[in-house]
Design a protein around this motif. Sequence first.
Motif, PDB file in Angstrom:
ATOM      1  N   PHE A 262       2.656  -6.698  -3.662  1.00  0.00           N
ATOM      2  CA  PHE A 262       3.011  -5.338  -3.217  1.00  0.00           C
ATOM      3  C   PHE A 262       3.379  -4.488  -4.421  1.00  0.00           C
ATOM      4  O   PHE A 262       4.048  -4.960  -5.349  1.00  0.00           O
ATOM      5  CB  PHE A 262       4.191  -5.430  -2.250  1.00  0.00           C
ATOM      6  CG  PHE A 262       4.688  -4.119  -1.726  1.00  0.00           C
ATOM      7  CD1 PHE A 262       3.962  -3.397  -0.795  1.00  0.00           C
ATOM      8  CD2 PHE A 262       5.905  -3.597  -2.151  1.00  0.00           C
ATOM      9  CE1 PHE A 262       4.418  -2.187  -0.302  1.00  0.00           C
ATOM     10  CE2 PHE A 262       6.379  -2.396  -1.671  1.00  0.00           C
ATOM     11  CZ  PHE A 262       5.633  -1.684  -0.745  1.00  0.00           C
ATOM     12  N   ILE A 264       4.288  -0.098  -5.422  1.00  0.00           N
ATOM     13  CA  ILE A 264       4.256   1.347  -5.181  1.00  0.00           C
ATOM     14  C   ILE A 264       4.224   2.048  -6.528  1.00  0.00           C
ATOM     15  O   ILE A 264       4.828   1.596  -7.499  1.00  0.00           O
ATOM     16  CB  ILE A 264       5.447   1.844  -4.337  1.00  0.00           C
ATOM     17  CG1 ILE A 264       6.794   1.601  -5.045  1.00  0.00           C
ATOM     18  CG2 ILE A 264       5.453   1.213  -2.960  1.00  0.00           C
ATOM     19  CD1 ILE A 264       7.966   2.255  -4.339  1.00  0.00           C
ATOM     20  N   TRP A 267       6.060   7.084  -6.514  1.00  0.00           N
ATOM     21  CA  TRP A 267       6.504   7.382  -5.141  1.00  0.00           C
ATOM     22  C   TRP A 267       7.607   8.448  -5.174  1.00  0.00           C
ATOM     23  O   TRP A 267       8.677   8.247  -5.744  1.00  0.00           O
ATOM     24  CB  TRP A 267       7.012   6.109  -4.479  1.00  0.00           C
ATOM     25  CG  TRP A 267       7.137   6.207  -2.988  1.00  0.00           C
ATOM     26  CD1 TRP A 267       8.276   6.324  -2.259  1.00  0.00           C
ATOM     27  CD2 TRP A 267       6.065   6.191  -2.046  1.00  0.00           C
ATOM     28  NE1 TRP A 267       7.989   6.376  -0.920  1.00  0.00           N
ATOM     29  CE2 TRP A 267       6.631   6.294  -0.762  1.00  0.00           C
ATOM     30  CE3 TRP A 267       4.677   6.102  -2.167  1.00  0.00           C
ATOM     31  CZ2 TRP A 267       5.864   6.315   0.406  1.00  0.00           C
ATOM     32  CZ3 TRP A 267       3.905   6.115  -1.010  1.00  0.00           C
ATOM     33  CH2 TRP A 267       4.501   6.220   0.263  1.00  0.00           C
ATOM     34  N   ASN A 286       7.150  -3.353  -8.132  1.00  0.00           N
ATOM     35  CA  ASN A 286       6.193  -4.320  -7.612  1.00  0.00           C
ATOM     36  C   ASN A 286       6.907  -5.629  -7.247  1.00  0.00           C
ATOM     37  O   ASN A 286       7.997  -5.909  -7.744  1.00  0.00           O
ATOM     38  CB  ASN A 286       5.083  -4.594  -8.628  1.00  0.00           C
ATOM     39  CG  ASN A 286       5.573  -5.419  -9.801  1.00  0.00           C
ATOM     40  OD1 ASN A 286       6.413  -4.972 -10.583  1.00  0.00           O
ATOM     41  ND2 ASN A 286       5.069  -6.634  -9.939  1.00  0.00           N
ATOM     42  N   VAL A 310       8.704   4.180   2.604  1.00  0.00           N
ATOM     43  CA  VAL A 310       7.559   3.281   2.425  1.00  0.00           C
ATOM     44  C   VAL A 310       7.137   2.691   3.770  1.00  0.00           C
ATOM     45  O   VAL A 310       5.950   2.537   4.050  1.00  0.00           O
ATOM     46  CB  VAL A 310       7.909   2.161   1.420  1.00  0.00           C
ATOM     47  CG1 VAL A 310       6.826   1.081   1.419  1.00  0.00           C
ATOM     48  CG2 VAL A 310       8.092   2.728   0.025  1.00  0.00           C
ATOM     49  N   VAL A 323       0.619   3.181  -2.354  1.00  0.00           N
ATOM     50  CA  VAL A 323       1.096   1.861  -1.957  1.00  0.00           C
ATOM     51  C   VAL A 323      -0.083   0.886  -2.053  1.00  0.00           C
ATOM     52  O   VAL A 323      -1.176   1.180  -1.540  1.00  0.00           O
ATOM     53  CB  VAL A 323       1.653   1.863  -0.516  1.00  0.00           C
ATOM     54  CG1 VAL A 323       2.163   0.477  -0.145  1.00  0.00           C
ATOM     55  CG2 VAL A 323       2.758   2.898  -0.365  1.00  0.00           C
ATOM     56  N   GLU A 329      -5.281  -0.279  -2.375  1.00  0.00           N
ATOM     57  CA  GLU A 329      -4.440   0.795  -1.857  1.00  0.00           C
ATOM     58  C   GLU A 329      -4.509   0.818  -0.333  1.00  0.00           C
ATOM     59  O   GLU A 329      -5.585   0.704   0.258  1.00  0.00           O
ATOM     60  CB  GLU A 329      -4.860   2.147  -2.416  1.00  0.00           C
ATOM     61  CG  GLU A 329      -3.909   3.272  -2.026  1.00  0.00           C
ATOM     62  CD  GLU A 329      -4.170   4.570  -2.767  1.00  0.00           C
ATOM     63  OE1 GLU A 329      -3.430   5.553  -2.515  1.00  0.00           O
ATOM     64  OE2 GLU A 329      -5.107   4.620  -3.601  1.00  0.00           O
ATOM     65  N   THR A 332       0.268   3.931   4.832  1.00  0.00           N
ATOM     66  CA  THR A 332       1.443   3.586   5.646  1.00  0.00           C
ATOM     67  C   THR A 332       1.994   4.871   6.261  1.00  0.00           C
ATOM     68  O   THR A 332       3.170   5.190   6.131  1.00  0.00           O
ATOM     69  CB  THR A 332       2.526   2.890   4.801  1.00  0.00           C
ATOM     70  OG1 THR A 332       2.927   3.776   3.743  1.00  0.00           O
ATOM     71  CG2 THR A 332       2.015   1.600   4.205  1.00  0.00           C
TER      72      THR A 332
END
Length: 509
Positions: A262, A264, A267, A286, A310, A323, A329, A332
């Motif tokens: 994972f 981002i 953001w 991450n 998120v 994300v 990518e 969400t």
Amino acid sequence: MADRILEMRDITKTFPGVKALANVNLDVRRGEVHAICGENGAGKSTLMKVLSGVYPHGSYQGDIVYEGETVEYKTIRDSESSGIVIIHQELALSPFLSIAENIYLGNEISRRGFIDWNATNLEAAKLLERVGLKDNPATKITEIGVGKQQLVEIAKALSKNVKLLILDEPTAALNDEDSAHLLGLIRQLQEQGITSILISHKLNEIKAIADRVTVIRDGQTIETLDLNTDDVSENRIIKAMVGRELDNRYPDRSPNIGDEVFRIENWTVHHPRETSRVVIDNANLNVRAGEVVGIAGLMGAGRTELAMSVFGRSYGSHISGSVFLRGKEIRTRSVGEAIDNGIAYATEDRKYYGLNLIDDIKRNVSGAALNKLARGGWVDSNREYQVADEYRQSMNIKAPSVGSITGQLSGGNQQKVVLSKWMFADPEVLILDEPTRGIDVGAKYEIYTIINQLAASGKALIVISSELPELLGICDRIYALAQGRITGEVSGEQATPEKLMHYMTKEKD
């Protein structure tokens, strides 16, 4: 013989299928701060509800002796008329009424059948001064924070000429500054002759303020310790609470960290109403498979706002950034879309956002992944029961069946239901926001064990916590957040409270 203001003798309270209290005894000396400790579900709050008349005389066995007389309270009003006032963990304030209106709600100051608002506000101001609150009595409850709301509850108790004040987890939702102020106020009230009973899981606070502590385990009195004369350590109290030594509060773990799961990037989140105000500023982080990553920050730093934004953009406006899940990518844009893409969020406010308190365990566990139980467009109720019962047993949820109402469980058991819900949904990324808030050390250990098990299965975990020792005890890496910006990243081996606090208090360049 010490002057006792209260004795509770052989109190037994039974609910259908559960004996919550079994011959519990408690004595409280006049003018002391008496703490009550125990694991979640031990019976602490139930005992206080018996005392205050929430559970009326006749619904329990045993005797209550208050100021030398046996009393039989049928209602809360009966106990309050004797000077016993309880402040529950869930504050009982009306959010859209003013501070003064809340203080005198049900106890109005009137003249000739009408409320005297001048006198109400004047007397409320005097009470606010006693508790150290400078806000205008006409201020709406919605306009003040939780710390101040606790003080309003105490002011409300003072308006009822309280002699014995019961506080149930008063600092559970407070930051360190508000907690310190509240404890200082309890000391001031003690100096004024007011006796307090303090229910708390925070052993450092109990050690700092209590004169004696009574430990309850599995609905029974274990012992009462004198903190002024006995050599009582936190570990000594813990042993009495859980029935065993708890040498290490964090279970051992050998991380097996894999590839990135994972991430981002850039953001940025604006306030939902004040849309020009940036709440999260260009955050990048991450998490890898099998890794537990912490997020540390002071109150207001933006930790929960980051997580909620998120998770399906459930907080904020004008959200920008990317994300990624396993390098690809993803979108969400809604909670459903976030769940479909393998992201789960266990909220810090389990009672409001995380659970349906009036529904049973079974429906709460299945709620986030009903599609996994669907057959021909209908939920397979037998399979739903089976799944929930498997989690009830494996997670050690203390309830007679999955048909038990979730709102009647203790805080720790409610948290296990939240985790069961997301474990059943089987996400790749699990964000845990204050996962051990308001639960005891034994239940915390169980939650940490579950976190370790999830990491060992290859999940990517993000843990948000206000307790630095907790982050240091369970995380492989920790990000620090200050004023909406990620100001530092530290490995678990190199992290110290001082280093994290340096980043958490870092000003904007």
